[in-house]
Motif scaffolding. Structure first.
Motif, PDB file in Angstrom:
ATOM      1  N   GLY A  41       0.780  -1.175   0.082  1.00 40.80           N
ATOM      2  CA  GLY A  41       0.004   0.007   0.134  1.00 40.80           C
ATOM      3  C   GLY A  41       0.654   1.319   0.087  1.00 40.80           C
ATOM      4  N   LYS A  42       2.062   1.224   0.761  1.00 41.42           N
ATOM      5  CA  LYS A  42       2.820   2.246   0.848  1.00 41.42           C
ATOM      6  C   LYS A  42       3.332   2.658  -0.500  1.00 41.42           C
ATOM      7  CE  LYS A  42       2.183   4.219   4.786  1.00 41.42           C
ATOM      8  NZ  LYS A  42       1.448   5.537   4.805  1.00 41.42           N
ATOM      9  N   LEU A  43       3.923   1.536  -0.977  1.00 41.53           N
ATOM     10  CA  LEU A  43       4.618   1.598  -2.278  1.00 41.53           C
ATOM     11  C   LEU A  43       3.783   2.264  -3.406  1.00 41.53           C
ATOM     12  CD1 LEU A  43       6.760  -1.748  -2.487  1.00 41.53           C
ATOM     13  CD2 LEU A  43       7.453   0.729  -1.841  1.00 41.53           C
ATOM     14  N   GLN A  44       2.491   1.843  -3.416  1.00 44.58           N
ATOM     15  CA  GLN A  44       1.314   2.155  -4.362  1.00 44.58           C
ATOM     16  C   GLN A  44       1.453   3.813  -4.331  1.00 44.58           C
ATOM     17  OE1 GLN A  44      -2.175  -0.267  -4.609  1.00 44.58           O
ATOM     18  NE2 GLN A  44      -1.066  -1.757  -3.320  1.00 44.58           N
ATOM     19  N   GLU A  45       1.134   4.348  -3.071  1.00 43.07           N
ATOM     20  CA  GLU A  45       0.812   5.570  -2.521  1.00 43.07           C
ATOM     21  C   GLU A  45       1.944   6.528  -2.947  1.00 43.07           C
ATOM     22  OE1 GLU A  45       1.288   7.671   1.631  1.00 43.07           O
ATOM     23  OE2 GLU A  45      -0.265   6.134   1.373  1.00 43.07           O
ATOM     24  N   LYS A  46       3.352   5.695  -2.752  1.00 40.83           N
ATOM     25  CA  LYS A  46       4.584   6.720  -2.849  1.00 40.83           C
ATOM     26  C   LYS A  46       4.997   6.754  -4.312  1.00 40.83           C
ATOM     27  CE  LYS A  46       5.719   8.164   1.254  1.00 40.83           C
ATOM     28  NZ  LYS A  46       6.057   9.152   1.819  1.00 40.83           N
ATOM     29  N   TYR A  47       4.766   5.702  -5.069  1.00 35.80           N
ATOM     30  CA  TYR A  47       5.355   5.536  -6.272  1.00 35.80           C
ATOM     31  C   TYR A  47       4.019   5.610  -7.289  1.00 35.80           C
ATOM     32  CZ  TYR A  47       9.913   4.780  -4.115  1.00 35.80           C
ATOM     33  OH  TYR A  47      11.059   4.968  -3.400  1.00 35.80           O
ATOM     34  N   GLY A  48       2.977   5.346  -7.122  1.00 38.55           N
ATOM     35  CA  GLY A  48       1.945   5.590  -8.005  1.00 38.55           C
ATOM     36  C   GLY A  48       1.760   4.170  -8.726  1.00 38.55           C
ATOM     37  N   TRP A  49       2.165   3.103  -8.375  1.00 37.86           N
ATOM     38  CA  TRP A  49       2.038   1.674  -8.680  1.00 37.86           C
ATOM     39  C   TRP A  49       0.754   1.099  -8.720  1.00 37.86           C
ATOM     40  CZ3 TRP A  49       7.257  -0.081  -6.189  1.00 37.86           C
ATOM     41  CH2 TRP A  49       8.465   0.744  -6.800  1.00 37.86           C
ATOM     42  N   THR A  50       0.405   0.076  -9.594  1.00 32.46           N
ATOM     43  CA  THR A  50      -0.921  -0.548  -9.185  1.00 32.46           C
ATOM     44  C   THR A  50      -0.339  -1.534  -7.843  1.00 32.46           C
ATOM     45  OG1 THR A  50       0.029  -2.212 -10.850  1.00 32.46           O
ATOM     46  CG2 THR A  50      -1.677  -0.448 -11.384  1.00 32.46           C
ATOM     47  N   LYS A  51      -1.352  -2.215  -7.437  1.00 34.41           N
ATOM     48  CA  LYS A  51      -0.997  -3.309  -6.558  1.00 34.41           C
ATOM     49  C   LYS A  51      -0.210  -4.396  -7.237  1.00 34.41           C
ATOM     50  CE  LYS A  51      -3.204  -6.607  -3.288  1.00 34.41           C
ATOM     51  NZ  LYS A  51      -4.336  -7.255  -2.852  1.00 34.41           N
ATOM     52  N   GLU A  52      -0.459  -4.916  -8.299  1.00 33.64           N
ATOM     53  CA  GLU A  52       0.399  -5.891  -8.910  1.00 33.64           C
ATOM     54  C   GLU A  52       1.720  -5.333  -9.271  1.00 33.64           C
ATOM     55  OE1 GLU A  52      -2.590  -4.843 -10.020  1.00 33.64           O
ATOM     56  OE2 GLU A  52      -4.064  -6.417  -9.319  1.00 33.64           O
ATOM     57  N   GLU A  53       2.052  -4.244  -9.609  1.00 32.50           N
ATOM     58  CA  GLU A  53       3.260  -3.680  -9.705  1.00 32.50           C
ATOM     59  C   GLU A  53       4.090  -3.505  -8.391  1.00 32.50           C
ATOM     60  OE1 GLU A  53       2.831  -0.403 -13.507  1.00 32.50           O
ATOM     61  OE2 GLU A  53       1.948   0.193 -11.421  1.00 32.50           O
ATOM     62  N   ALA A  54       3.405  -3.081  -7.365  1.00 36.24           N
ATOM     63  CA  ALA A  54       4.209  -3.190  -5.949  1.00 36.24           C
ATOM     64  C   ALA A  54       4.474  -4.386  -5.460  1.00 36.24           C
ATOM     65  CB  ALA A  54       3.022  -2.507  -4.807  1.00 36.24           C
ATOM     66  N   GLU A  55       3.776  -5.325  -5.906  1.00 37.76           N
ATOM     67  CA  GLU A  55       3.830  -6.768  -5.406  1.00 37.76           C
ATOM     68  C   GLU A  55       4.998  -7.217  -6.055  1.00 37.76           C
ATOM     69  OE1 GLU A  55       0.108  -8.761  -5.305  1.00 37.76           O
ATOM     70  OE2 GLU A  55      -0.334  -7.930  -3.632  1.00 37.76           O
ATOM     71  N   GLN A  56       5.055  -6.929  -7.397  1.00 40.02           N
ATOM     72  CA  GLN A  56       6.083  -7.671  -8.342  1.00 40.02           C
ATOM     73  C   GLN A  56       7.359  -6.833  -7.830  1.00 40.02           C
ATOM     74  OE1 GLN A  56       5.887  -9.944 -10.868  1.00 40.02           O
ATOM     75  NE2 GLN A  56       8.117  -9.729 -10.783  1.00 40.02           N
ATOM     76  N   HIS A  57       7.609  -5.614  -7.577  1.00 39.13           N
ATOM     77  CA  HIS A  57       8.811  -5.193  -7.081  1.00 39.13           C
ATOM     78  C   HIS A  57       8.902  -5.611  -5.531  1.00 39.13           C
ATOM     79  CE1 HIS A  57       9.377  -1.819  -9.924  1.00 39.13           C
ATOM     80  NE2 HIS A  57       7.940  -1.757 -10.016  1.00 39.13           N
ATOM     81  N   MET A  58       8.430  -6.000  -4.971  1.00 37.54           N
ATOM     82  CA  MET A  58       8.601  -6.593  -3.596  1.00 37.54           C
ATOM     83  C   MET A  58       8.982  -8.055  -3.948  1.00 37.54           C
ATOM     84  SD  MET A  58       5.278  -5.078  -1.487  1.00 37.54           S
ATOM     85  CE  MET A  58       5.051  -6.407  -0.458  1.00 37.54           C
ATOM     86  N   ASP A  59       8.358  -8.704  -4.783  1.00 40.99           N
ATOM     87  CA  ASP A  59       8.911 -10.131  -5.038  1.00 40.99           C
ATOM     88  C   ASP A  59      10.332 -10.038  -5.613  1.00 40.99           C
ATOM     89  OD1 ASP A  59       6.401 -11.244  -4.275  1.00 40.99           O
ATOM     90  OD2 ASP A  59       5.398 -11.318  -6.059  1.00 40.99           O
ATOM     91  N   ASP A  60      10.542  -9.122  -6.410  1.00 40.89           N
ATOM     92  CA  ASP A  60      11.992  -9.090  -7.069  1.00 40.89           C
ATOM     93  C   ASP A  60      12.920  -8.687  -5.724  1.00 40.89           C
ATOM     94  OD1 ASP A  60      10.885  -9.396  -9.598  1.00 40.89           O
ATOM     95  OD2 ASP A  60      10.899  -7.409  -9.910  1.00 40.89           O
ATOM     96  N   PHE A  61      12.600  -7.756  -5.047  1.00 43.99           N
ATOM     97  CA  PHE A  61      13.362  -7.432  -3.676  1.00 43.99           C
ATOM     98  C   PHE A  61      13.860  -8.761  -3.098  1.00 43.99           C
ATOM     99  CE2 PHE A  61      13.396  -6.643   0.802  1.00 43.99           C
ATOM    100  CZ  PHE A  61      14.719  -5.603   0.989  1.00 43.99           C
ATOM    101  N   VAL A  62      12.845  -9.729  -2.713  1.00 45.33           N
ATOM    102  CA  VAL A  62      13.032 -10.626  -2.218  1.00 45.33           C
ATOM    103  C   VAL A  62      13.749 -11.979  -2.817  1.00 45.33           C
ATOM    104  CG1 VAL A  62      11.969 -12.770  -1.088  1.00 45.33           C
ATOM    105  CG2 VAL A  62      10.934 -10.359  -0.613  1.00 45.33           C
ATOM    106  N   ARG A  63      13.447 -11.901  -4.098  1.00 45.28           N
ATOM    107  CA  ARG A  63      14.375 -12.815  -4.802  1.00 45.28           C
ATOM    108  C   ARG A  63      15.766 -12.390  -5.093  1.00 45.28           C
ATOM    109  NH1 ARG A  63      10.668 -13.832  -7.908  1.00 45.28           N
ATOM    110  NH2 ARG A  63      10.672 -11.898  -9.362  1.00 45.28           N
ATOM    111  N   GLU A  64      16.132 -11.120  -5.137  1.00 44.73           N
ATOM    112  CA  GLU A  64      17.519 -10.496  -5.242  1.00 44.73           C
ATOM    113  C   GLU A  64      18.366 -10.852  -3.830  1.00 44.73           C
ATOM    114  OE1 GLU A  64      17.079  -6.439  -5.953  1.00 44.73           O
ATOM    115  OE2 GLU A  64      16.208  -6.768  -8.049  1.00 44.73           O
ATOM    116  N   ARG A  65      17.687 -11.134  -2.744  1.00 43.81           N
ATOM    117  CA  ARG A  65      18.286 -11.312  -1.353  1.00 43.81           C
ATOM    118  C   ARG A  65      18.157 -12.810  -1.127  1.00 43.81           C
ATOM    119  NH1 ARG A  65      17.385  -6.628  -2.720  1.00 43.81           N
ATOM    120  NH2 ARG A  65      18.387  -4.860  -1.677  1.00 43.81           N
ATOM    121  N   THR A  66      17.912 -13.837  -1.754  1.00 43.50           N
ATOM    122  CA  THR A  66      17.886 -15.046  -1.462  1.00 43.50           C
ATOM    123  C   THR A  66      18.897 -15.541  -2.287  1.00 43.50           C
ATOM    124  OG1 THR A  66      15.978 -15.583  -3.018  1.00 43.50           O
ATOM    125  CG2 THR A  66      15.558 -15.266  -0.797  1.00 43.50           C
TER     126      THR A  66
END
Length: 66
Positions: A41-66
């Motif tokens: 929700g905060k990423l949507q608010e701050k960056y103007g992303w859709t829920k799907e876009e925000a979740e994709q960015h979050m998934d990428d973040f997690v994937r990069e750290r595993t």
């Protein structure tokens, strides 16, 4: 790393989150407290992303750290 681990280690992960998404304030990170839906929700608010876009960015973040 998954979101259960991130939530459990939120204090250690906050710095990486702040580095990745610098528009989030320390107060917002404290409020989010590792909750995936709150971060999305905060990423949507701050960056103007859709829920799907925000979740994709979050998934990428997690994937990069595993």
């Amino acid at each position: 790393m998954n979101w259960d681990i991130i939530e459990g280690k939120w204090d250690q992960v906050k710095g990486s989150i702040k580095e990745q998404w610098g528009n989030l304030t320390d107060d917002e990170l404290t409020e989010i407290a590792g909750k995936k839906d709150k971060l999305a929700g905060k990423l949507q608010e701050k960056y103007g992303w859709t829920k799907e876009e925000a979740e994709q960015h979050m998934d990428d973040f997690v994937r990069e750290r595993t």
